[in-house]
Design a protein around this motif. Structure first.
Motif, PDB file in Angstrom:
ATOM      1  N   PHE A  49     -13.466 -11.171   4.813  1.00 22.04           N
ATOM      2  CA  PHE A  49     -12.979 -10.010   4.057  1.00 22.04           C
ATOM      3  C   PHE A  49     -14.173  -9.166   3.626  1.00 22.04           C
ATOM      4  O   PHE A  49     -15.281  -9.671   3.424  1.00 22.04           O
ATOM      5  N   LEU A  50     -13.944  -7.874   3.507  1.00 20.38           N
ATOM      6  CA  LEU A  50     -14.969  -6.959   3.018  1.00 20.38           C
ATOM      7  C   LEU A  50     -14.852  -6.879   1.503  1.00 20.38           C
ATOM      8  O   LEU A  50     -13.918  -6.280   0.975  1.00 20.38           O
ATOM      9  N   ILE A  68      -3.318  -1.488   1.744  1.00 24.05           N
ATOM     10  CA  ILE A  68      -4.757  -1.202   1.730  1.00 24.05           C
ATOM     11  C   ILE A  68      -5.231  -1.007   0.290  1.00 24.05           C
ATOM     12  O   ILE A  68      -6.274  -1.533  -0.116  1.00 24.05           O
ATOM     13  N   ASN A  69      -4.450  -0.285  -0.505  1.00 21.83           N
ATOM     14  CA  ASN A  69      -4.825  -0.025  -1.900  1.00 21.83           C
ATOM     15  C   ASN A  69      -4.852  -1.314  -2.712  1.00 21.83           C
ATOM     16  O   ASN A  69      -5.742  -1.518  -3.553  1.00 21.83           O
ATOM     17  N   GLU A  70      -3.863  -2.191  -2.492  1.00 17.89           N
ATOM     18  CA  GLU A  70      -3.825  -3.453  -3.229  1.00 17.89           C
ATOM     19  C   GLU A  70      -5.022  -4.329  -2.889  1.00 17.89           C
ATOM     20  O   GLU A  70      -5.648  -4.933  -3.769  1.00 17.89           O
ATOM     21  N   VAL A  71      -5.345  -4.410  -1.604  1.00 18.51           N
ATOM     22  CA  VAL A  71      -6.477  -5.244  -1.195  1.00 18.51           C
ATOM     23  C   VAL A  71      -7.789  -4.651  -1.693  1.00 18.51           C
ATOM     24  O   VAL A  71      -8.734  -5.381  -2.022  1.00 18.51           O
ATOM     25  N   ILE A  84      -8.343  -7.029   8.160  1.00 20.33           N
ATOM     26  CA  ILE A  84      -8.288  -5.616   8.542  1.00 20.33           C
ATOM     27  C   ILE A  84      -7.982  -4.739   7.333  1.00 20.33           C
ATOM     28  O   ILE A  84      -8.606  -3.694   7.136  1.00 20.33           O
ATOM     29  N   LEU A  85      -7.025  -5.166   6.504  1.00 21.13           N
ATOM     30  CA  LEU A  85      -6.696  -4.389   5.305  1.00 21.13           C
ATOM     31  C   LEU A  85      -7.925  -4.196   4.418  1.00 21.13           C
ATOM     32  O   LEU A  85      -8.126  -3.126   3.833  1.00 21.13           O
ATOM     33  N   SER A  86      -8.757  -5.234   4.319  1.00 17.26           N
ATOM     34  CA  SER A  86      -9.930  -5.140   3.449  1.00 17.26           C
ATOM     35  C   SER A  86     -10.980  -4.183   4.003  1.00 17.26           C
ATOM     36  O   SER A  86     -11.753  -3.587   3.246  1.00 17.26           O
ATOM     37  N   LYS A 121      -3.700   2.625  13.468  1.00 17.17           N
ATOM     38  CA  LYS A 121      -4.963   2.212  12.841  1.00 17.17           C
ATOM     39  C   LYS A 121      -5.724   1.207  13.703  1.00 17.17           C
ATOM     40  O   LYS A 121      -6.906   0.948  13.450  1.00 17.17           O
ATOM     41  N   ILE A 122      -5.044   0.608  14.683  1.00 12.52           N
ATOM     42  CA  ILE A 122      -5.657  -0.415  15.538  1.00 12.52           C
ATOM     43  C   ILE A 122      -5.578   0.029  16.988  1.00 12.52           C
ATOM     44  O   ILE A 122      -4.571   0.552  17.448  1.00 12.52           O
TER      45      ILE A 122
END
Length: 292
Positions: free
Chosen positions: A102-103, A250-253, A25-27, A53-54
């Motif tokens: 992952f995206l 989110i930024n890290e991923v 999800i983070l990606s 967010k979900i």
């Protein structure tokens, strides 16, 4: 242009399934094409970190049993979960992802093709007649030259990986219904069931045409879960210790090096055999536990 909903299905108490889904999800949350993330799950408490967010569709054991249908084929629940989401949002594109994905890039290409009524699964794996393993060999013997849901199967009928399924809004209802019919009709035969849900999706999407692979956009590490699980669990421990916010994560991923680990890694069978022998003949000693 229709917007895109990301859909995941998780259930049970195995933590790795849920932290894999959280990492996935983070990606995806970095991408502006994502309208909303929909979790079909019996454990919404595991996703409290994501706040609004979900969106949840909550299920339970009774739901899962019912979704398995007349023949109690477990992975039929995946088709039913997509059916549930499509009924809630019939005017929006649907992008289902397995938890272990992952995206890696962005969704622009997928969104553009969905708007052109093209479809996606993760990647082409084989033709049924290739008989790449015992399961597909048995399936080939059971299904070749037979007709299901009005579609005749043969040696050239293809199997696609169902770790990703992307359906355009104006075709999703019909494709899901066809997948469900195929699944039920195949389950009524002597066909080995392990890949029936995946094959049903493959046949249904191919029937509607314009089926594309997206393995260059979305990674799927089903073939190396052990190493990815270690990496992901370390990521979340680090996030907890540093008290990172959702946006920080989110930024890290978003900056993640997706080629850091292989997504498939064949394990030598001798390694597991040697470990089993070692555990049997040389068990751990001097083991102690905390005691009150």
């Amino acid at each position: 242009m229709a917007t895109m909903n990301i859909v995941l299905l998780t259930f049970g108490s195995r933590l790795e399934n849920h932290y894999q889904a959280s990492f996935a999800i983070l990606s995806f949350l970095k991408d502006p094409a994502v309208k909303r993330v929909i979790m079909v799950t019996d454990r919404p408490e595991f996703y409290a970190f994501f706040g609004n967010k979900i969106e949840f569709i909550q299920i339970n054991e009774d739901t899962l049993t019912q979704w398995q249908g007349e023949y109690q084929f477990f992975w039929r629940v995946k088709i039913k979960a997509l059916e549930k989401v499509q009924k809630r949002y019939p005017a929006e594109h649907l992008l289902y992802i397995d938890s272990d994905t992952f995206l890696a890039t962005d969704l622009a290409g997928i969104q553009d093709k969905l708007s052109q009524n093209q479809l996606f699964m993760h990647k082409l794996e084989c033709a049924l007649g290739d008989e790449i393993d015992n399961t597909t060999k048995k399936m080939h013997n059971s299904l070749k030259d037979k007709t299901f849901a009005g579609i005749r199967l043969d040696s050239q009928s293809t199997m696609w990986n169902a770790g990703v399924i992307a359906l355009p809004a104006n075709k999703a209802k019909e494709i899901i219904a066809l997948s469900l019919q195929l699944c039920d009709e195949i389950c009524a035969t002597d066909c080995t069931r392990r890949l029936v849900e995946q094959f049903s999706f493959s046949i249904a999407l191919n029937h509607y045409g314009g089926l594309n692979a997206c393995d260059h956009i979305i990674g799927h590490y089903w073939g190396n879960k052990n190493e990815w699980n270690k990496l992901i669990s370390a990521f979340f421990v680090n996030a907890l210790l540093k008290n990172l916010s959702l946006q920080d994560c989110i930024n890290e991923v978003a900056e993640f090096d997706w080629i850091r680990l292989p997504i498939h890694k064949k394990q030598r069978s001798t390694n597991s055999k040697l470990k089993a022998l070692t555990d049997k003949y040389f068990p751990d000693k001097n083991i102690s536990y905390f005691s009150k």
